[in-house]
Scaffold this active site. Structure first.
Site, short mmCIF file in Angstrom:
data_model
loop_
_atom_site.label_atom_id
_atom_site.label_comp_id
_atom_site.label_asym_id
_atom_site.label_seq_id
_atom_site.Cartn_x
_atom_site.Cartn_y
_atom_site.Cartn_z
N GLU A 1 40.89 36.03 39.99
CA GLU A 1 40.42 34.66 40.25
C GLU A 1 40.87 34.22 41.65
O GLU A 1 41.76 34.85 42.24
CB GLU A 1 41.01 33.74 39.16
CG GLU A 1 40.69 32.27 39.31
CD GLU A 1 39.19 31.99 39.40
OE1 GLU A 1 38.61 31.54 38.41
OE2 GLU A 1 38.62 32.23 40.49
N HIS B 1 36.35 36.52 36.64
CA HIS B 1 36.70 35.09 36.68
C HIS B 1 35.60 34.30 37.39
O HIS B 1 34.77 34.87 38.09
CB HIS B 1 38.01 34.94 37.45
CG HIS B 1 39.11 35.81 36.90
ND1 HIS B 1 40.08 35.36 36.02
CD2 HIS B 1 39.35 37.12 37.09
CE1 HIS B 1 40.88 36.36 35.71
NE2 HIS B 1 40.46 37.44 36.33
#
Ligand SMILES: O=C1c2ccccc2C(=O)c2c1cc(NS(=O)(=O)c1ccccc1O)c(O)c2O
Length: 227
Positions: free
Chosen positions: A86, A181
């Site tokens: 992420e 993500h």
């Protein structure tokens, strides 16, 4: 061939609406259910995967493994890379909406929220949560590991992995599953769908809903469906 993008299910910090970034939090109960449901949808769609890619963060790794288990495909090759992590939210990691606004002001939050190339305040390299002190990243050059990323920086460290690893697997005719993500999947979506820098900040990828692209040998989209 098929490229399937799967955003990990709800995490413990998503539930608390905290900036998560590189903090390695687990899936919540709901997140586990979302991963199972995604795996069942993919099994029903009858897609047989040849290779899977995921990040170094357990919420994505577990989402992938749960989905593969539903498809009885845990045997396939799986590649883990920090490049699918992420976005790193720097010093904001662990803060909620109220704390962020209190600490930095509504105006600053408003600017950050819509920005493409503004990084959040960086996390100290000696912070106990710093990636520089995390064994997961000990084998990487320390100047490559971030302390906070703009969306632009995130896209720029994810896309090379797509071009060098995922793209060639697709062109070799493999069906590929990527469990990652929101922001790292935006990077792949941006490239595949040729989305502009301005537009990409408003593209949201739902958790636990597989996005199935059927691509030609030039990675052009023949069909896109959300299961
Ligand atoms: O402050 C940020 C922010 C700061 C620095 C880089 C990126 C972002 C960012 O991307 C962002 C932000 C706030 C909110 N909404 S919020 O202000 O309601 C909010 C703040 C804190 C935690 C969760 C929340 O939902 C967003 O939806 C965002 O996408």
């Amino acid at each position: 061939m098929k490229l399937v993008l799967l955003r990990h299910g709800q995490s413990e910090w998503n539930k608390l609406n905290l900036f998560t970034g590189w903090k390695d939090v687990d899936l919540s109960e709901k997140g586990v259910e979302e991963a199972k449901s995604a795996g069942r949808k993919l099994k029903e769609a009858g897609i047989e995967f040849d290779i899977a890619y995921t990040s170094y963060l357990k919420r994505a790794i577990k989402t992938l493994n749960i989905a593969l288990e539903e498809m009885d495909s845990l045997y396939i090759e799986t590649v883990k890379t920090w490049r699918l992590n992420e976005r790193h939210y720097g010093a904001l990691q662990g803060l909620n909406k109220k704390e962020t606004a209190e600490k930095y002001g509504d105006e600053q939050v408003h600017i950050w929220r819509r920005s493409f190339d503004i990084a959040p305040p960086l996390m100290d390299k000696d912070d106990e949560n710093s990636a520089h002190r995390d064994k997961k990243y000990r084998d990487f050059p320390q100047d490559v590991i971030p302390d906070g990323e703009s969306l632009k920086l995130t896209l720029e460290r994810t896309l090379p992995f797509f071009m060098d690893e995922i793209g060639p697997s697709l062109i070799a005719g493999k069906n590929v599953l990527v469990a990652a993500h929101g922001n790292s999947l935006r990077s792949i979506t941006k490239y595949i769908e040729n989305i502009s820098d301005e537009e990409i900040t408003s593209v949201e990828i739902a958790t636990g809903e597989p996005i199935v692209y059927t691509l030609d040998e030039n990675l052009k989209i023949i069909k896109k469906e959300i299961l």
